[in-house]
Design a protein around this motif. Structure first.
Motif: not given
Length: 290
Positions: A89-102, A77-87
């Protein structure tokens, strides 16, 4: 504050997972017993355990379960939170695609599972011990005793027996659980469902996908971790693929989904309790400026 900011997602993840485990442990015991051959349905198996071994047996391995959450869930959960925060930033606040969440779920699950593999093995050994003939039982006193016994019998690397299937199972589970949870929360929010109903609905959906994706790997992992050498000194299975192929050959593909109702009942509530406790912790921290 920089140190707290770094460790906070890991601490929150571990605490939420440990809280959920205290509530779900009896269901996990029944799930393992069914996978190891017990018959009679979840309630029948639970009743038989209480009748023959006492109510406390339903909490066998709780210390190992808590240790597993303190390692595996803290990391995933710690790593997922970090990964999601980075995603984000990369998506500039836009919805993150499902494939990237996966992808984030896969990575977090695999890395977390390797870190928590020794605790997971000790949990399985403790839960399966009651199914062995009395003369063959190890009668572990707790998680520490189980870990020391494994090292004594199989060496340090024995702590990582089944680590490969454990990691694969965790990748499947977390891809299903974490990615679908995030996606469901977004969909429910766009439909006007927020707050507690949003958390409950999303986590229930996440629980189903986590269960369906991960049970075959969980079944194989359990068989590998509880196997013992036969009279000829050889183990029944040489690896995960060998175990899966022999299982399918003997019982058909659906054999890999043995105990699905119980597994779902265990995974879904655990996901729901974990996410609800996590949300409560985060809201409390936010209210107190932490």
């Amino acid at each position: 504050m920089d140190v707290w900011k770094t460790i906070k997602p890991f601490a929150n993840g571990g605490l939420s997972g440990m809280g959920a485990t205290c509530l779900i442990q009896p269901i996990d015991i029944v799930k393992v017993r069914i996978q190891l051959g017990a018959t009679g349905g979840p309630f029948g198996v639970a009743s038989e355990i209480i009748k023959k071994e006492g109510f406390g047996t339903l909490y066998t391995g709780l210390s190992a379960g808590l240790l597993r959450q303190a390692t595996y869930t803290t990391a995933r959960l710690g790593l997922f939170n970090i990964f999601m925060d980075e995603l984000k930033k990369r998506n500039a606040g836009q919805p993150i695609p499902l494939i990237e969440k996966a992808g984030a779920g896969l990575a977090a699950g695999g890395l977390g599972a390797i870190f928590g593999s020794p605790a997971d093995l000790s949990l399985i050994r403790m839960q399966a011990d009651g199914t062995l003939p009395v003369a063959e039982r190890r009668n572990y006193k707790g998680a520490g005793d189980a870990l020391m016994s494994i090292v004594k019998e199989d060496g340090v690397m024995g702590l990582f027996r089944g680590a490969g299937p454990t990691a694969v199972r965790a990748m499947a589970l977390n891809m299903g659980m974490l990615a679908s949870n995030e996606q469901a929360k977004e969909i429910l929010k766009s439909s006007g469902v927020e707050g507690v109903p949003n958390t409950l609905g999303a986590s229930a959906i996440a629980g189903f996908f986590a269960s369906a994706f991960s049970l075959p790997f969980d079944y194989v992992k359990t068989q590998l971790q509880k196997q013992k050498p036969g009279p000829d000194g050889k183990l029944p299975f040489s690896g995960a693929m060998d175990c899966a192929m022999k299982t399918v050959a003997e019982g058909g593909p659906l054999k890999l989904w043995t105990g699905f109702p119980t597994y779902y009942v265990r995974i879904a509530p655990h996901a729901m309790f974990t996410l609800m406790i996590l949300d409560f912790i985060q809201q409390t921290q936010k209210a107190n400026g932490l």
